[in-house]
Structures are given as structure tokens and as C-alpha cells.
Design a protein around this motif. Structure first.
Motif, PDB file in Angstrom:
ATOM      1  N   VAL A  58      -8.811   2.867   2.672  1.00  0.00           N
ATOM      2  CA  VAL A  58      -8.195   1.896   1.766  1.00  0.00           C
ATOM      3  C   VAL A  58      -8.668   0.483   2.093  1.00  0.00           C
ATOM      4  O   VAL A  58      -9.005  -0.300   1.193  1.00  0.00           O
ATOM      5  CB  VAL A  58      -6.663   1.984   1.852  1.00  0.00           C
ATOM      6  N   LEU A  59      -8.708   0.141   3.378  1.00  0.00           N
ATOM      7  CA  LEU A  59      -9.142  -1.206   3.758  1.00  0.00           C
ATOM      8  C   LEU A  59     -10.616  -1.426   3.431  1.00  0.00           C
ATOM      9  O   LEU A  59     -11.016  -2.524   3.017  1.00  0.00           O
ATOM     10  CB  LEU A  59      -8.875  -1.450   5.244  1.00  0.00           C
ATOM     11  N   ALA A  60     -11.434  -0.388   3.616  1.00  0.00           N
ATOM     12  CA  ALA A  60     -12.856  -0.504   3.271  1.00  0.00           C
ATOM     13  C   ALA A  60     -13.026  -0.709   1.770  1.00  0.00           C
ATOM     14  O   ALA A  60     -13.874  -1.503   1.328  1.00  0.00           O
ATOM     15  CB  ALA A  60     -13.610   0.741   3.725  1.00  0.00           C
ATOM     16  N   GLN A  61     -12.221  -0.011   0.978  1.00  0.00           N
ATOM     17  CA  GLN A  61     -12.287  -0.167  -0.477  1.00  0.00           C
ATOM     18  C   GLN A  61     -11.866  -1.579  -0.893  1.00  0.00           C
ATOM     19  O   GLN A  61     -12.504  -2.200  -1.751  1.00  0.00           O
ATOM     20  CB  GLN A  61     -11.387   0.861  -1.149  1.00  0.00           C
ATOM     21  N   LEU A  74       0.832  -1.207   0.000  1.00  0.00           N
ATOM     22  CA  LEU A  74       0.000   0.000   0.000  1.00  0.00           C
ATOM     23  C   LEU A  74       0.866   1.258   0.000  1.00  0.00           C
ATOM     24  O   LEU A  74       0.541   2.245  -0.669  1.00  0.00           O
ATOM     25  CB  LEU A  74      -0.927  -0.006   1.216  1.00  0.00           C
ATOM     26  N   LEU A  75       1.969   1.214   0.734  1.00  0.00           N
ATOM     27  CA  LEU A  75       2.872   2.362   0.772  1.00  0.00           C
ATOM     28  C   LEU A  75       3.575   2.561  -0.569  1.00  0.00           C
ATOM     29  O   LEU A  75       3.675   3.688  -1.073  1.00  0.00           O
ATOM     30  CB  LEU A  75       3.913   2.169   1.880  1.00  0.00           C
ATOM     31  N   PHE A  76       4.060   1.477  -1.156  1.00  0.00           N
ATOM     32  CA  PHE A  76       4.757   1.588  -2.436  1.00  0.00           C
ATOM     33  C   PHE A  76       3.809   2.040  -3.547  1.00  0.00           C
ATOM     34  O   PHE A  76       4.196   2.809  -4.433  1.00  0.00           O
ATOM     35  CB  PHE A  76       5.399   0.255  -2.816  1.00  0.00           C
ATOM     36  N   GLU A  77       2.541   1.572  -3.500  1.00  0.00           N
ATOM     37  CA  GLU A  77       1.564   1.965  -4.512  1.00  0.00           C
ATOM     38  C   GLU A  77       1.078   3.400  -4.316  1.00  0.00           C
ATOM     39  O   GLU A  77       0.448   3.962  -5.212  1.00  0.00           O
ATOM     40  CB  GLU A  77       0.367   1.013  -4.466  1.00  0.00           C
ATOM     41  N   GLY A  78       1.351   3.970  -3.155  1.00  0.00           N
ATOM     42  CA  GLY A  78       0.880   5.318  -2.874  1.00  0.00           C
ATOM     43  C   GLY A  78      -0.554   5.357  -2.384  1.00  0.00           C
ATOM     44  O   GLY A  78      -1.156   6.432  -2.302  1.00  0.00           O
ATOM     45  N   ALA A  79      -1.119   4.188  -2.035  1.00  0.00           N
ATOM     46  CA  ALA A  79      -2.493   4.144  -1.529  1.00  0.00           C
ATOM     47  C   ALA A  79      -2.586   4.829  -0.164  1.00  0.00           C
ATOM     48  O   ALA A  79      -3.602   5.449   0.171  1.00  0.00           O
ATOM     49  CB  ALA A  79      -2.985   2.702  -1.439  1.00  0.00           C
TER      50      ALA A  79
END
Length: 217
Positions: A122-125, A54-59
Motif C-alpha cells: 500500500v505504501l509503495a502504491q 487505510l484501515l477504514f478504506e479496507g486498504a
């Protein structure tokens, strides 16, 4: 080092627990707290791997404090591809002084903070993406059993993965893609005397693929 966390932010321990609850929605808080040994390490590593992605993807983003300059500052996205990213994730601390790592023992690191609202969103998505749409035909009447036995189908699929490997282009023909998993689920349904449409099978095939990939990590 101060344990203070700014309002609206979380540290890595709370972030990892939130992700574990997301990955293990059927586990109670007591069951999660009772995880021991290899299983506990596997679940923790699984959550840490997802956080890293998630961090690398920028999420989501990680932040550290720069009191002399701008206060809370976002850690550059490119950092999460560096050799130091794993240590920073596990320790929950960021080294803001450049690549000279031999000085780490003499200069302080900064705690990493994550925005709580961004993580929840993000987790909800992800949860919505993993949850297949409700099928009007799934229940024949109020309180009736689900038309398709998805838990049994997932168990059969996981057993197939252990035997044949993960569906990918490197595997044998007929076990390479989501479409192959859809056909496999349809074969299971036919054994139950049921007709499983592509539109119903696809969301489950996608979810089974993602869960198997997470278990493999």
C-alpha cells in the motif's frame, strides 16, 4: 501480555514507523529518532491518521488472536468508524468482547497485528501515485539543473496556503481546486521565463495538495 508477533506480521509501533518513513522520505533515521516535543507528536499523529484511513478504506486490515476459535481473525472494517477505534490504534490492542466498555479493566484485550507485506504494498502504491512522472525535457544535458524549481514552487505554494487557506470549494474563486493550483504553478514558472505544460504541472499539483492536507491534519 506476550510480546510475540507472528512471522509476517507487525505491531502498531513498527507500522507507525514505516508510515512515518513514507511520509518523511527525506529524513534520515537519526533525524527521525531526534524528533522531540510537539513535532514528534505531530508526526506520530499524522502517521496514525493515515493508518486509520487505510484501515477504514479496507486498504489494509488489522488482526487479533482468537485461540479458542479461528486463531488470527480480521477486525471488522466497520470497527474503524467506532468511538473505540482511536484508543485501539494508539494502544495497539483490540477489545473483542462487544460494546460493554465498563468491563475493560477486568477482561484482557488482544494485541493487533498487521500484515507486513500488505502495508509495504500500500505504501509503495501511494509513493508511486505521489511521484510525478519523469519529464524528458526536465534536464537540458547530463548533470544539468532541473528545468523547473519544484522545491521552490512547493515552498511558495505552502506559503500561499498559509495565507489564503487550503484550495477547496469553500474558498474564493480561483483557489478552489487542483486546476487552480496548476494555474498557480504555471504563473510561478512564467516568472522564471518558462512554459509549464498542464501535463507536467498536474502530478505536482496533486502531490502538493496531498502534502498540504497531511500537514493540516
Amino acid at each position: 501480555m506476550s510480546e510475540f508477533t507472528p512471522p509476517g506480521y507487525m505491531r502498531v509501533g513498527d507500522v507507525v514507523m514505516s508510515i512515518i518513513r513514507h511520509l518523511r522520505p527525506d529524513c534520515t533515521e537519526q533525524q527521525l529518532s531526534e524528533l522531540l516535543g510537539e513535532e514528534a507528536h505531530r508526526v506520530f499523529d499524522e502517521a496514525l491518521d493515515l493508518l486509520h484511513s487505510l484501515l477504514f478504506e479496507g486498504a489494509i486490515a488489522g488482526f487479533y488472536n482468537q485461540p479458542v476459535f479461528n486463531g488470527l481473525t480480521e477486525i471488522p472494517k466497520a470497527f474503524w468508524l467506532s468511538v473505540d477505534a482511536g484508543k485501539a490504534l494508539r494502544d495497539g490492542e483490540y477489545w473483542p468482547f462487544g460494546p460493554n466498555r465498563h468491563h475493560w479493566d477486568r477482561l484482557p484485550t488482544a494485541p493487533i497485528f498487521y500484515k507486513a507485506e500488505a502495508l509495504r504494498a500500500v505504501l509503495a502504491q501511494r509513493q508511486r501515485a505521489l511521484s510525478p512522472p519523469h519529464s524528458r525535457a526536465r534536464l537540458s544535458n547530463a548533470g544539468a539543473k532541473a528545468k523547473f524549481d519544484w522545491p521552490a514552487y512547493e515552498e511558495a505554494y505552502m506559503a500561499e496556503v498559509r495565507t489564503r487557506g487550503f484550495p477547496s470549494e469553500l474558498n474564493v474563486k480561483g483557489w478552489q481546486s487542483q486546476a487552480d493550483v496548476v494555474r498557480y504553478l504555471q504563473e510561478l514558472a512564467q516568472q522564471d521565463g518558462l512554459d509549464l505544460p498542464d501535463s507536467t504541472a498536474k502530478p505536482y499539483a496533486r502531490r502538493f495538495l496531498e502534502r498540504a492536507a497531511l500537514d493540516d491534519n
